[in-house]
Design an enzyme around this catalytic site. Structure first.
Site, mmCIF file in Angstrom:
data_model
loop_
_atom_site.group_PDB
_atom_site.id
_atom_site.type_symbol
_atom_site.label_atom_id
_atom_site.label_comp_id
_atom_site.label_asym_id
_atom_site.label_seq_id
_atom_site.Cartn_x
_atom_site.Cartn_y
_atom_site.Cartn_z
ATOM 1 N N SER A 52 -11.029 6.018 -1.494
ATOM 2 C CA SER A 52 -11.377 5.018 -2.137
ATOM 3 C C SER A 52 -13.039 5.116 -1.713
ATOM 4 C CB SER A 52 -10.938 3.973 -1.481
ATOM 5 O OG SER A 52 -11.597 2.775 -1.383
ATOM 6 N N TYR A 58 -7.694 -1.412 5.777
ATOM 7 C CA TYR A 58 -7.802 -0.625 4.519
ATOM 8 C C TYR A 58 -8.967 0.426 4.631
ATOM 9 C CZ TYR A 58 -8.222 0.455 -0.369
ATOM 10 O OH TYR A 58 -8.148 1.114 -1.707
HETATM 11 P P1 NAD Z 1 -1.406 -1.482 -7.437
HETATM 12 O O1 NAD Z 1 -1.185 -2.648 -6.469
HETATM 13 O O2 NAD Z 1 -1.729 -1.869 -8.921
HETATM 14 O O3 NAD Z 1 -0.444 -0.352 -7.229
HETATM 15 C C1 NAD Z 1 0.143 0.202 -6.116
HETATM 16 C C2 NAD Z 1 1.379 0.865 -6.207
HETATM 17 O O4 NAD Z 1 2.035 1.080 -4.871
HETATM 18 C C3 NAD Z 1 2.487 0.099 -7.144
HETATM 19 O O5 NAD Z 1 3.183 0.937 -7.684
HETATM 20 C C4 NAD Z 1 3.396 -0.450 -5.863
HETATM 21 O O6 NAD Z 1 4.758 -0.648 -6.307
HETATM 22 C C5 NAD Z 1 3.201 0.630 -4.877
HETATM 23 N N1 NAD Z 1 3.815 0.227 -3.551
HETATM 24 C C6 NAD Z 1 3.182 -0.913 -2.847
HETATM 25 N N2 NAD Z 1 3.895 -1.007 -1.674
HETATM 26 C C7 NAD Z 1 4.610 0.216 -1.745
HETATM 27 C C8 NAD Z 1 5.557 0.487 -0.654
HETATM 28 N N3 NAD Z 1 5.790 -0.084 0.548
HETATM 29 N N4 NAD Z 1 6.351 1.937 -1.031
HETATM 30 C C9 NAD Z 1 6.076 2.277 -1.990
HETATM 31 N N5 NAD Z 1 5.264 2.136 -3.071
HETATM 32 C C10 NAD Z 1 4.627 0.869 -2.701
HETATM 33 O O7 NAD Z 1 -2.740 -0.825 -6.976
HETATM 34 P P2 NAD Z 1 -3.761 0.555 -7.386
HETATM 35 O O8 NAD Z 1 -5.125 -0.294 -7.724
HETATM 36 O O9 NAD Z 1 -3.076 1.131 -8.636
HETATM 37 O O10 NAD Z 1 -3.752 1.535 -6.212
HETATM 38 C C11 NAD Z 1 -3.181 2.565 -6.307
HETATM 39 C C12 NAD Z 1 -4.144 3.371 -5.049
HETATM 40 O O11 NAD Z 1 -5.284 3.387 -5.519
HETATM 41 C C13 NAD Z 1 -4.014 2.744 -3.680
HETATM 42 O O12 NAD Z 1 -3.962 3.737 -2.478
HETATM 43 C C14 NAD Z 1 -5.559 1.990 -3.487
HETATM 44 O O13 NAD Z 1 -5.615 1.706 -2.179
HETATM 45 C C15 NAD Z 1 -6.320 3.126 -4.335
HETATM 46 N N6 NAD Z 1 -7.360 2.460 -4.817
HETATM 47 C C16 NAD Z 1 -7.408 1.476 -5.718
HETATM 48 C C17 NAD Z 1 -8.762 1.024 -6.410
HETATM 49 C C18 NAD Z 1 -8.802 0.132 -7.212
HETATM 50 O O14 NAD Z 1 -10.066 -0.216 -7.708
HETATM 51 N N7 NAD Z 1 -7.900 -0.208 -8.002
HETATM 52 C C19 NAD Z 1 -9.868 1.768 -5.847
HETATM 53 C C20 NAD Z 1 -9.956 2.511 -5.050
HETATM 54 C C21 NAD Z 1 -8.632 3.184 -4.540
#
Ligand code: NAD
Length: 250
Positions: A142, A155
């Site tokens: 991130s 986080y």
């Molecule tokens: P999201 O909330 O859309 O998706 C999260 C996913 O994780 C979903 O498929 C959910 O079902 C799964 N999940 C949640 N809890 C779980 C558990 N206990 N066991 C198994 N699966 C679980 O979020 P996203 O934005 O797609 O995030 C994905 C990754 O990217 C994360 O690690 C997040 O920290 C990282 N990230 C996101 C951003 C952003 O701007 N969206 C930026 C940097 C990093």
């Protein structure tokens, strides 16, 4: 394009039911990989999209924050297509409360999923990759791998740590044919950032700071994840690749 071809490879993608994980799973399938979509959600949307493209995909629904089930999940996954070539540790959650009010529950929930499950999956699937003499691991970091953020101390700790784990494992496993790297997404439109997107002022100030002038979409991660999962990145070890529209360059 053979350098990027993933035909015959199997990718284990966590958090693949939506957001970034779904787009990366579909991107890997478009490059030829079989996909095991692992998520806490029972949603079959990702596997159905991949099958509609003519690809192969299976769903494993599991709460990955429960360390006790991880070995069983990995054994089931190995049995589906006969092995795992690519691990994408993407499942992640965020809890937004100021540090003084950050509950133990919020802290542990975030660390359990974002860090502990990611490390133990690296360990379990890494052992299997070491036996086979090859493998690709892509951890999802991130911007808060580099910066402190506001109101998200657990986080931020988890995402700083993910970079450390990526480098530690890269050092141990590079000589065994396994490349461990990470992707650090910038601001991307998903459920994770939905609360920020509801705040027009904050969204605008973030957008103005992004040199590309826009937030990322989940599809923006398809190319980077295929690159780090393919032979095109065989001499990359322990790298954290920012996919952020220039945020870190500013
Ligand atoms: P999201 O909330 O859309 O998706 C999260 C996913 O994780 C979903 O498929 C959910 O079902 C799964 N999940 C949640 N809890 C779980 C558990 N206990 N066991 C198994 N699966 C679980 O979020 P996203 O934005 O797609 O995030 C994905 C990754 O990217 C994360 O690690 C997040 O920290 C990282 N990230 C996101 C951003 C952003 O701007 N969206 C930026 C940097 C990093």
């Amino acid at each position: 394009m053979t350098l990027f071809n993933l035909a015959g490879k199997t990718a284990f993608v966590t958090g693949a039911s939506g957001g970034l994980g779904q787009a990366m799973a579909i991107g890997l399938a478009e490059a030829g990989a079989n996909v095991i979509a692992v998520s806490s959600s029972e949603s079959v949307q990702t596997v159905e999209s991949i099958r509609a493209l003519g690809g192969k995909a299976e769903l494993i629904a599991a709460d990955l924050s429960n360390e006790d089930i991880l070995e069983d999940v990995v054994n089931r996954a190995v049995g589906i297509y006969g092995g795992i070539d690519i691990l994408v540790n993407n499942a992640g959650i965020i809890r937004r409360t100021p540090a003084v009010d950050h509950s133990r529950e919020d802290w542990h929930d975030v660390i359990d999923l974002n860090l502990n499950s990611a490390f133990f999956l690296c360990q379990l699937i890494g052992r299997h990759m070491i036996e086979r003499g090859s493998g690709k691991i892509v951890n999802i970091a991130s911007m808060l791998t580099y910066q402190g953020g506001i109101n998200v101390p657990g986080y931020t700790a988890s995402k700083h740590a993910i970079a450390g784990v990526t480098k530690a494992l890269a050092n141990e496993w590079a000589g065994k044919g396994i490349q461990v790297n990470a992707i650090a997404p910038g601001y991307m439109t998903t459920n994770n950032t939905a609360p920020i997107l509801k705040d027009e002022k904050r969204t605008q100030s973030i957008t103005e700071r992004i040199p590309a002038g826009r937030w990322g979409s989940p599809e923006d991660l398809k190319g980077p994840v295929v690159f780090l999962s393919s032979g095109a990145s065989d001499y990359m070890n322990g790298h954290v690749l920012c996919v952020d529209g220039g945020w870190m360059a500013r």
